[in-house]
Design a protein around this motif. Structure first.
Motif, short mmCIF file in Angstrom:
data_model
loop_
_atom_site.label_atom_id
_atom_site.label_comp_id
_atom_site.label_asym_id
_atom_site.label_seq_id
_atom_site.Cartn_x
_atom_site.Cartn_y
_atom_site.Cartn_z
N LYS A 195 0.78 -1.30 -0.07
CA LYS A 195 -0.01 0.17 0.00
C LYS A 195 0.97 1.23 -0.05
CE LYS A 195 -4.22 1.88 2.08
NZ LYS A 195 -5.12 1.40 3.10
N SER A 196 1.47 1.53 1.09
CA SER A 196 2.27 2.85 1.23
C SER A 196 3.44 2.93 0.45
CB SER A 196 2.54 2.97 2.67
OG SER A 196 3.50 2.25 3.32
N THR A 197 4.23 1.51 0.13
CA THR A 197 5.17 1.49 -0.72
C THR A 197 4.91 0.91 -2.12
OG1 THR A 197 5.66 -0.81 0.32
CG2 THR A 197 6.70 1.13 1.35
N LEU A 198 3.64 0.81 -2.39
CA LEU A 198 3.37 0.30 -3.54
C LEU A 198 4.26 0.53 -4.71
CD1 LEU A 198 1.34 -1.97 -4.71
CD2 LEU A 198 -0.43 -0.16 -5.19
N GLY A 199 4.39 1.77 -5.03
CA GLY A 199 4.96 2.22 -6.15
C GLY A 199 6.26 1.81 -6.15
N LEU A 200 6.98 1.26 -5.08
CA LEU A 200 8.39 0.88 -5.35
C LEU A 200 8.46 -0.40 -5.76
CD1 LEU A 200 9.49 2.17 -1.64
CD2 LEU A 200 10.05 3.26 -3.81
N VAL A 201 7.36 -0.98 -5.96
CA VAL A 201 7.49 -2.35 -6.32
C VAL A 201 7.50 -2.42 -7.91
CG1 VAL A 201 6.67 -4.88 -5.88
CG2 VAL A 201 6.66 -3.13 -4.09
N LYS A 202 8.27 -2.21 -8.69
CA LYS A 202 8.08 -2.26 -9.87
C LYS A 202 8.29 -3.46 -10.49
CE LYS A 202 9.36 2.68 -11.01
NZ LYS A 202 9.98 3.59 -11.89
N SER A 203 7.44 -3.96 -11.17
CA SER A 203 7.44 -5.41 -11.59
C SER A 203 6.94 -5.76 -13.17
CB SER A 203 6.80 -6.26 -10.35
OG SER A 203 5.63 -6.02 -10.63
N PHE A 204 7.51 -6.88 -13.61
CA PHE A 204 6.99 -7.37 -14.78
C PHE A 204 7.16 -8.79 -14.70
CE2 PHE A 204 8.39 -8.29 -19.51
CZ PHE A 204 7.13 -8.06 -19.91
N HIS A 205 5.82 -9.38 -14.88
CA HIS A 205 5.65 -10.75 -14.41
C HIS A 205 4.77 -11.52 -15.76
CE1 HIS A 205 6.44 -10.99 -9.79
NE2 HIS A 205 6.94 -10.29 -10.49
N LEU A 206 5.55 -12.45 -16.42
CA LEU A 206 4.89 -13.09 -17.50
C LEU A 206 5.05 -14.58 -16.98
CD1 LEU A 206 6.45 -11.18 -20.37
CD2 LEU A 206 4.35 -11.03 -19.41
N SER A 207 4.91 -15.10 -15.87
CA SER A 207 5.40 -16.32 -15.48
C SER A 207 4.00 -17.43 -16.05
CB SER A 207 5.77 -16.84 -14.23
OG SER A 207 4.69 -16.31 -13.38
N SER A 208 4.33 -18.66 -16.02
CA SER A 208 3.02 -19.80 -16.25
C SER A 208 2.41 -19.11 -17.42
CB SER A 208 2.19 -19.73 -15.17
OG SER A 208 3.32 -20.16 -13.89
N ASN A 209 2.94 -19.31 -18.67
CA ASN A 209 2.34 -19.01 -20.00
C ASN A 209 3.09 -20.02 -21.06
OD1 ASN A 209 0.29 -16.66 -20.13
ND2 ASN A 209 1.87 -15.93 -18.91
N GLN A 210 2.77 -19.65 -22.31
CA GLN A 210 3.46 -20.64 -23.16
C GLN A 210 4.29 -19.79 -24.04
OE1 GLN A 210 2.34 -23.82 -23.15
NE2 GLN A 210 1.20 -23.47 -21.66
N LEU A 211 5.15 -18.98 -23.54
CA LEU A 211 5.93 -17.87 -24.22
C LEU A 211 7.12 -18.88 -24.93
CD1 LEU A 211 5.81 -14.73 -22.02
CD2 LEU A 211 4.81 -15.13 -24.17
N THR A 212 7.44 -18.09 -26.20
CA THR A 212 8.56 -18.85 -26.90
C THR A 212 9.63 -18.00 -27.17
OG1 THR A 212 7.50 -19.17 -29.14
CG2 THR A 212 7.23 -21.01 -27.71
N GLY A 213 10.82 -18.23 -27.82
CA GLY A 213 11.97 -17.54 -28.14
C GLY A 213 12.81 -17.13 -27.17
N GLU A 214 13.74 -15.97 -27.60
CA GLU A 214 14.55 -15.62 -26.75
C GLU A 214 14.01 -14.61 -25.77
OE1 GLU A 214 18.32 -14.71 -28.54
OE2 GLU A 214 18.40 -16.62 -29.35
N ILE A 215 14.77 -14.24 -24.72
CA ILE A 215 14.34 -13.13 -23.88
C ILE A 215 14.87 -11.76 -24.54
CG2 ILE A 215 14.80 -12.10 -21.58
CD1 ILE A 215 15.25 -14.64 -20.43
N PRO A 216 13.91 -10.89 -25.12
CA PRO A 216 14.56 -9.87 -25.83
C PRO A 216 15.38 -8.84 -25.09
CG PRO A 216 12.54 -9.27 -25.08
CD PRO A 216 12.30 -10.84 -24.67
#
Length: 307
Positions: free
Chosen positions: A212-233
């Motif tokens: 809550k008070s520190t919500l903006g500090l938790v910058k995150s990018f989550h794509l786990s548990s999908n069917q993504l292929t190829g290399e990490i760009p």
């Protein structure tokens, strides 16, 4: 309560009375964690001033009504932990002030208009849905987004290379620490300006936590548990503001970018359960804040750098 401006009845045992609310001045309605069930009623015409709508953790089912798109002032919409079905109603593109959107159990394609029509989004949490198809390139237009969570879906294809357009994730500072909603309350002896700080639940280091008070500090990018292929760009190394990156449980290949050490604010990195090969880059061990690293169940070589 015709003059009410806020109504917080969260975490009770209310069975449901949603359409009985007739307060046209209402800006905040929180029914999170109750026993309200049935289809989400189509009765939003008299609540056009709503800024915050929280309906998580109830028993709603069926499709999301298109009339939610009439809530033009809406900044937060939380619908997860219900039993909704169907696709995104396109009418939600009218909610151009949305900053927080958290929904689960929808299906279909992730609509590209999210990136064009809802450009004020700061937290887009589409975890635990049934979305399929590719990640739309239009999401790269979300220059204010600080939390982008598309995990636990059936998304396929490659990770977009336009990630460096996500300005708020590139920037190492100037985070929006809180999402604060302001509203006026009339207590009979005067009108008072009040505020309400938003909160979000995130999977952090494998644990569901609320911020809550520190919500903006938790910058995150989550794509786990999908069917993504190829290399990490390679463009992912430009997201210098990230503190959490989770690409686990996909079918990603290739090697870890040797410049991954540029993500110097990372506290959590999970690339486990892919088909990543090569060696562990030495720059990874220059991320002094990294406290949670999982590279398990890949094809990474046995030769690792000296610490």
């Amino acid at each position: 309560m015709p003059k009410s401006s806020s109504l917080d009845l969260s975490n009770n045992k209310l069975p449901g009375f949603l359409c009985g609310i007739k307060a046209s001045n209402l800006t905040l309605l929180d029914l999170t964690g109750n026993h309200v069930s049935g289809e989400l009623p189509d009765c939003w015409a008299h609540l056009e001033n709503l800024v915050y709508l929280g309906l998580c953790g109830n028993g709603f089912f069926g499709k999301i009504p298109t009339t939610l798109g009439n809530l033009y002032s809406l900044e937060t919409l939380k619908l997860k932990n219900n039993r909704f079905v169907g696709e995104f109603p396109s009418s939600l593109m009218n909610c151009k002030h949305l900053k927080v959107f958290d929904v689960a159990e929808l299906s279909g394609l992730i609509p590209g208009w999210l990136g064009f029509e809802l450009r004020k989004l700061v937290f887009l949490i589409l975890r635990s849905n049934l979305f399929y198809g590719r990640i739309p390139l239009q999401l790269c237009n979300l220059t204010h987004v600080q939390i982008l969570d598309l995990s636990i879906n059936n998304i396929s294809g490659t990770i977009p290379k336009c990630l460096n357009n996500l300005t708020a994730l590139v920037d190492k500072g100037h985070s929006i620490l809180t999402i604060t909603h302001h509203y006026a309350s009339d207590f009979g002896n005067g009108i008072f300006l009040e505020s309400y700080d938003d909160a979000a639940t995130l999977i952090w280091k494998g644990i569901m936590s609320e911020y809550k008070s520190t919500l903006g500090l938790v910058k995150s990018f989550h794509l786990s548990s999908n069917q993504l292929t190829g290399e990490i760009p390679k463009e992912i190394i430009h997201l210098g503001g990230l503190v959490s990156l989770n690409l686990s449980r996909n079918h990603l290949t290739g090697q870890i970018n040797p410049d991954i050490g540029k993500l110097e604010l990372l506290q959590s990195l999970d690339l486990s359960r892919n088909q990543i090969d090569g060696r562990i880059p030495t720059s990874l061990f220059q991320i002094y804040s990294l406290g949670d690293l999982d590279l398990s169940n890949n094809n990474i070589g046995v030769s690792t750098p000296k610490l």
